[in-house]
Every structure is written in structure tokens, then in C-alpha cells.
Scaffold this active site. Structure first.
Site, PDB file in Angstrom:
ATOM      1  CG  HIS A 230      -2.015  -1.011   1.165  1.00  0.00           C
ATOM      2  ND1 HIS A 230      -1.823  -2.322   1.564  1.00  0.00           N
ATOM      3  CD2 HIS A 230      -3.304  -0.928   0.767  1.00  0.00           C
ATOM      4  CE1 HIS A 230      -2.960  -2.995   1.410  1.00  0.00           C
ATOM      5  NE2 HIS A 230      -3.867  -2.179   0.923  1.00  0.00           N
ATOM      6  N   GLY A 231       2.057   1.186   0.515  1.00  0.00           N
ATOM      7  CA  GLY A 231       2.923   2.355   0.554  1.00  0.00           C
ATOM      8  C   GLY A 231       4.103   2.116   1.474  1.00  0.00           C
TER       9      GLY A 231
END
Length: 455
Positions: free
Chosen positions: A311-312
Site C-alpha cells: 500500500h505504501g
């Protein structure tokens, strides 16, 4: 990631019309779809015009995997595909960090969904789960499929490519289901998710010190429902658009907040992502029969660390992934020690309450902009102050409506889909167009970016 509503639907209608007109010619039809895919990417940034080159590389790697039998060569080929796709993903994830966001406007999409989808092709070929396609046009039409490339769902290439090769046939039932999905997705996104975000959630997460513990708790619950309706709304729109092009994308949500444990939650939430993690990551970690709880817990932990960082690149996403990995290990150990074939209703209810609150706790790290922001939210909750001055009756009503809609039986949608299919196609289209106009009017400020478009 911002997809402006009106231009997107004009684009979708134009693509569908040309696609239907050329449906009799497979090559022409797929050519239109491939061109639409490239145009869709290019409108975000011309940098994405390089993406068809990456997809072409995977296509030729696939041809090699279909011909070569030597293990070393096959490992080399699938390794190259891993380097290309993970390299693209890592570059787009770390670029904003390295450049302090100065160049983020150049690459607004991180293309996580594209990379995972592409890897299902080369890994499945390596494992002997499918045969390679011989048509580059078919592959580009599927690998860059515009309805799902920005925010999923993540289809397996072995199920997507055969659908592109078969003759196109759009029945009234399918069209009715498609338009109902699009309409449902618009309502979820614009009338529920955006309302919850704009009228409390964003403000609380931006400045938690201005709110009481009770208001912060309601905002956390609001974010859980906002994220569900935002993400499942996009999925509904993507699935509806795909159906109009003759493609059946997999479902991605099954009332996840009714889950009685975290393992069940991941069978209901972002289903294509959790299945990808299971089939292409978790299953490859070694498991020891002598120490099943320890080895499985270790595999859960590593799998969801990767899932979090997907996701990051941040401590928040890592912590979110670690929390879910630990929780899955606890559920696995509990089931081995205390197998209950058919738990009582009160046990299920208690499990659902605990699971929902755990998921919401983890969402705090997922939503917070920084680790300090997450800790500020937790301190606000721990203060145990009470005030509902910032909770308007309208917000409470929408929050309650969201909870009810999330819990509706799935068969109700099937019944609505059947009713929609009975109406003439022009009536269905006019109804969706009217719905779009009504929603745009009621939404007022327009659509906020889809949350998962950022991943």
C-alpha cells in the site's frame, strides 16, 4: 488518484459503443480495447505510455515459459518478470519519498494492481497452471484492462484472457446487472463514502486534538465504512464497466464487517488481494509440521508485512500489516487449540464485535497521514472525554444507513439485478444517466479521489 466522473463515463460510453459496433471482428474489437487502455493511462501521464512495453516483455516471457522446459531457464524467465514488475512497483512507491513529492504529479498512479495482475500470468505459467496466449493484442487488452488497472479488483490472467478471446455477447440480463453495478457504485462513492469523509472523518484525522474521545471513535467507525463504500463502490463501477465489454471481473467484497474473526475478514475484504497474497506469497513460505503454530504465524507475519508495504512505504502501513499478520497467527493458534465446529450465536456475535473493533483499530494506522498522527488519534481515544457536538443528525443518519446497507443480504442485489434486466436497455441507460445527474447535484462539491487509487 482522481478520475473525474463525467469525463470517465463519456469515455466509457464511447468505448462501449465502438466496441459493440466492432464486436463481429475479434481483432478489431481487441484493437479498440487495447487503444482505449493506452489512452486511459496516457490521460494521467504520458509516462505511462511505457507501460505497454513492460506488458510486452511479460508477453514474450510467457511465450518462453511455454516453450522452455529446463528449470534453470524457466527460473531465469520468471525472475526477469519479477524484477520488471516489482521494479516498476518499487520505483513508483519510492519516487515520492526520494523526490519529496516534487515529481509525484508526473506519476500519479502507483500501478500496484497492474503489477500483481501481471505476475499472475508469468507465475502461473511457471507453475504450469495455464498455457501462454499467442496473441499480443489479447495480452495487452487484458494486462492493461482500464476498468480495473487503477484500483482493482485483481483478476487472474488465466481467467481474464480466455474471456477476451471468446465471441462477444451482451445479453439484456448482463446489461441490466452492469448498469445496476455502476449505479450502486456511484451511490456508494458519492452519496455515502464522500459524505462521511467530508463531514467528519477527514476533519478528525487532520486535527484530532479538536475533538472529544467519543467523536474520534465515531470518526474511526466512520472511516471504516467510508473505506468500504469507497473501495467497494469503485469495484462495482469497474465490474459494471467490464460487463459492458463482455468481461466478468471477480467480486471483491462480501460484507466484511460481519466477520467473526480476522481470517474470515480477509476472506470477505479485498478478496482478490488476499487470495493473491495467499496463492503467490504465503503458500511459498516453508511450514514445519513439528511447529505448525510458529511456522504459520511467521508466514502470516511476513505475508502481511509485504501486504502492508504494497500500500505504501511507511511505518503506518507496516504496522497495519504487522497487526493483521499477528492477528491471523492468533486465530490460527486458537483454532488448533479450541476447535469449535458450530459456535453459538452469542459467540459469533462477540467474535464479530471484537473483530470489527480490531479492524477499526488497525485502520487508524492505515488512514493516519503519519505515525505521529496515528498516535494523536490513539491519545485522543485514551483521554475518555465525551461530547457529540460535532456529530450532526445528518451524519448520524448516513452512518446508520451505511451500516445497514453494508449488512443487507447479498440475495437482495441479485433480485434487484433480475428486476433491472427486465427493463428495456434504453430505459436502463436513461435511469443510470438520470442517477448520475442526481448524484452530481446532491454531491455538490463533486467526487473526491478514490482511496485505493493511491495504492
Amino acid at each position: 488518484m482522481q478520475v473525474s466522473a463525467a469525463p470517465f463515463y463519456v469515455f466509457l460510453v464511447a468505448v462501449c459503443l465502438v466496441y459493440w459496433v466492432t464486436a463481429g471482428s475479434r481483432r478489431l474489437r481487441l484493437g479498440i480495447l487495447a487503444a482505449a487502455n493506452v489512452f486511459f493511462l496516457a490521460h494521467f501521464s504520458l509516462v505511462y505510455l511505457a507501460l505497454p512495453l513492460c506488458a510486452t516483455a511479460d508477453f514474450f516471457i510467457g511465450l518462453g515459459l511455454g516453450r522452455v522446459q529446463q528449470k534453470a531457464t524457466r527460473r531465469l524467465l520468471v525472475g526477469v518478470s519479477l524484477v520488471v514488475n516489482v521494479g516498476v512497483l518499487a520505483t513508483l512507491k519510492t519516487l515520492p519519498l526520494i523526490t519529496a513529492s516534487r515529481w509525484q504529479w508526473l506519476v500519479p498512479l502507483s500501478l500496484s494492481f497492474y503489477c500483481f495482475q501481471s505476475l499472475t500470468y508469468t507465475i502461473d505459467l511457471y507453475l504450469g497452471e495455464m498455457q501462454p496466449t499467442r496473441s499480443l493484442l489479447t495480452y495487452l487488452s487484458g494486462a492493461l484492462f482500464f476498468p480495473s488497472i487503477t484500483a482493482g479488483p485483481i483478476p487472474r490472467m488465466r481467467t481474464l484472457l480466455p474471456q477476451l478471446d471468446r465471441p462477444f455477447n451482451l445479453t439484456s440480463d448482463t446489461a441490466g446487472q452492469a448498469l445496476l453495478l455502476i449505479g450502486t457504485g456511484l451511490v456508494k462513492k458519492l452519496l455515502i463514502a464522500d459524505y462521511l469523509a467530508n463531514n467528519l472523518v477527514n476533519r478528525v484525522f487532520d486535527t484530532p486534538t479538536l475533538y472529544s474521545s467519543s467523536e474520534i471513535l465515531i470518526a474511526v467507525y466512520g472511516y471504516a465504512l467510508q473505506l468500504y463504500f469507497d473501495f467497494s463502490g469503485y469495484t462495482d463501477i469497474a465490474r459494471g464497466a467490464a460487463l459492458l465489454l463482455g468481461i466478468d471481473l471477480p467480486e471483491n467484497f462480501r460484507r466484511p464487517y460481519l466477520s467473526v474473526n480476522v481470517a474470515e475478514f480477509w476472506r470477505r475484504w479485498h478478496i482478490t488481494f488476499s487470495e493473491w497474497l495467499r496463492d503467490y506469497l504465503f503458500d511459498f513460505f516453508p511450514k514445519r509440521r513439528k511447529y505448525p503454530v510458529a511456522s504459520y504465524s511467521y508466514a502470516f507475519l511476513l505475508t502481511f508485512m509485504v501486504g502492508g508495504l504494497w500500500h505504501g512505504i511507511s511505518w503506518n502501513f507496516l504496522i497495519w500489516g504487522l497487526l493483521h499478520g499477528l492477528a491471523l497467527g492468533v486465530v490460527f493458534a486458537w483454532k488448533r487449540q479450541r476447535a469449535i465446529p458450530s459456535p453459538a450465536i452469542w459467540t459469533k456475535l462477540l467474535g464479530a464485535i471484537i473483530t470489527f473493533n480490531f479492524v477499526c483499530f488497525a485502520w487508524i494506522f492505515f488512514r493516519a497521514s503519519t505515525l505521529d498522527n496515528a498516535m494523536a488519534i490513539l491519545r485522543g481515544l485514551g483521554a475518555l472525554t465525551w461530547s457529540l457536538g460535532n456529530i450532526t443528525p445528518e451524519f448520524a443518519a448516513v452512518l446508520l444507513l451505511a451500516a445497514i446497507l453494508h449488512s443487507l443480504p447479498e440475495r437482495w442485489f441479485q433480485s434487484a439485478s433480475t428486476l433491472a434486466a427486465r427493463a428495456p436497455f434504453w430505459v436502463q441507460g436513461a435511469a443510470v444517466a438520470a442517477l448520475i445527474l442526481i448524484i452530481q447535484t446532491l454531491a455538490g462539491r463533486g467526487s473526491a479521489p478514490f482511496v485505493y487509487g493511491n495504492f
